[in-house]
Design an enzyme around this catalytic site. Structure first.
Site, short mmCIF file in Angstrom:
data_model
loop_
_atom_site.label_atom_id
_atom_site.label_comp_id
_atom_site.label_asym_id
_atom_site.label_seq_id
_atom_site.Cartn_x
_atom_site.Cartn_y
_atom_site.Cartn_z
N ASP A 1 23.04 -36.01 -1.70
CA ASP A 1 21.66 -36.03 -2.15
C ASP A 1 21.29 -37.50 -2.38
OD1 ASP A 1 19.18 -35.24 -3.41
OD2 ASP A 1 20.18 -35.55 -5.33
N PHE A 2 20.02 -37.80 -2.44
CA PHE A 2 19.58 -39.20 -2.64
C PHE A 2 19.09 -39.45 -4.05
CE2 PHE A 2 16.36 -42.65 -2.20
CZ PHE A 2 17.21 -43.66 -1.76
N ASP A 3 18.01 -38.78 -4.44
CA ASP A 3 17.42 -39.02 -5.76
C ASP A 3 18.36 -38.57 -6.87
OD1 ASP A 3 15.13 -40.00 -4.57
OD2 ASP A 3 14.02 -38.13 -4.73
N ASP B 1 20.54 -28.72 -4.37
CA ASP B 1 21.77 -29.17 -3.70
C ASP B 1 22.80 -28.05 -3.57
OD1 ASP B 1 20.93 -31.90 -3.45
OD2 ASP B 1 21.31 -32.14 -5.59
N LYS C 1 19.01 -27.72 2.57
CA LYS C 1 20.18 -28.59 2.70
C LYS C 1 21.38 -27.83 3.25
CE LYS C 1 18.71 -31.95 -0.75
NZ LYS C 1 19.07 -32.74 -1.95
N GLY D 1 15.40 -34.05 -0.66
CA GLY D 1 14.14 -33.34 -0.86
C GLY D 1 13.02 -34.31 -1.17
#
Length: 206
Positions: A7-9, A167, A140, A96
């Site tokens: 995941d990024f954020d 996630d 995802k 997202g």
């Protein structure tokens, strides 16, 4: 070849891109309330995403770009990327959030590929609309299976990591599932839990 999906954020980047955009545009309080409810699984991800992006309507595109080019990353992010590549991992980010932020992150951290959503803009300002590959709570997991099939990488050679409810759909497709500073709902499904805000902690598990 092995696969690591992040995941990024609030996983690689220290914060939520949309919260930072909202702060820059003076909509911080309105958006952060919706974000918190979404990440705790209290709101459907799709509806919460649309509601949050709607608050950014009218935001100048140069302000979006400036914000995304100055995102804060967790300590150890670059070291973790180097460690993964040294062990023959393909590193992919599923977000997202938005291409504007994740693309900027790729330049800094050097992961191999990313899939995200895109903020729609017209005449130099955001329209308040969003589209993309990560719009739903199950996106995802579905994309992970596609990437595994494309690269011929199985669950036993896959690591996934995230912090939010959206996630969890990745977890059934990976041997190692990491909650990094995750919400309680994520910890229930993860088999590795890291609560220290230092991505170097992950290196021991790869």
């Amino acid at each position: 070849m092995r696969l690591a999906v992040f995941d990024f954020d609030s996983t690689l980047m220290d914060g939520e891109t949309i919260d930072l955009l909202a702060k820059a545009y003076g909509k911080e309080e309105e958006v952060s309330k919706i974000t918190k409810e979404a990440m705790n699984g209290e709101l459907d991800f799709y509806q919460s995403l649309k509601r949050r992006v709607e608050t950014l309507a009218g935001m100048p595109l140069p302000l979006v770009e400036e914000t995304c080019n100055n995102l804060p990353y967790f300590p150890g992010a670059e070291e973790l990327m180097l460690a993964l590549k040294a062990k023959n991992y393909k590193v992919v980010v599923f977000s997202g959030g938005f291409d504007e932020g994740v693309s900027a992150g790729k330049k800094v951290l050097g992961y191999d590929m990313h899939f995200s959503n895109t903020l729609h803009h017209k005449n130099g300002v955001l329209t308040g609309e969003v589209g993309g590959e990560m719009m739903f709570s199950y996106s995802k997991g579905r994309m992970l299976k596609k990437v595994q099939n494309l690269l011929s990488i199985g669950e036993e050679d896959t690591i996934v990591m995230g912090d939010g409810a959206n996630d969890i759909s990745m977890f059934p497709y990976a041997k190692k599932t990491i909650s990094f500073c995750g919400k309680d709902i994520v910890k229930k499904f993860a088999n590795i839990i890291v609560d220290k805000k230092d991505l170097r902690e992950i290196i021991a598990y790869i």
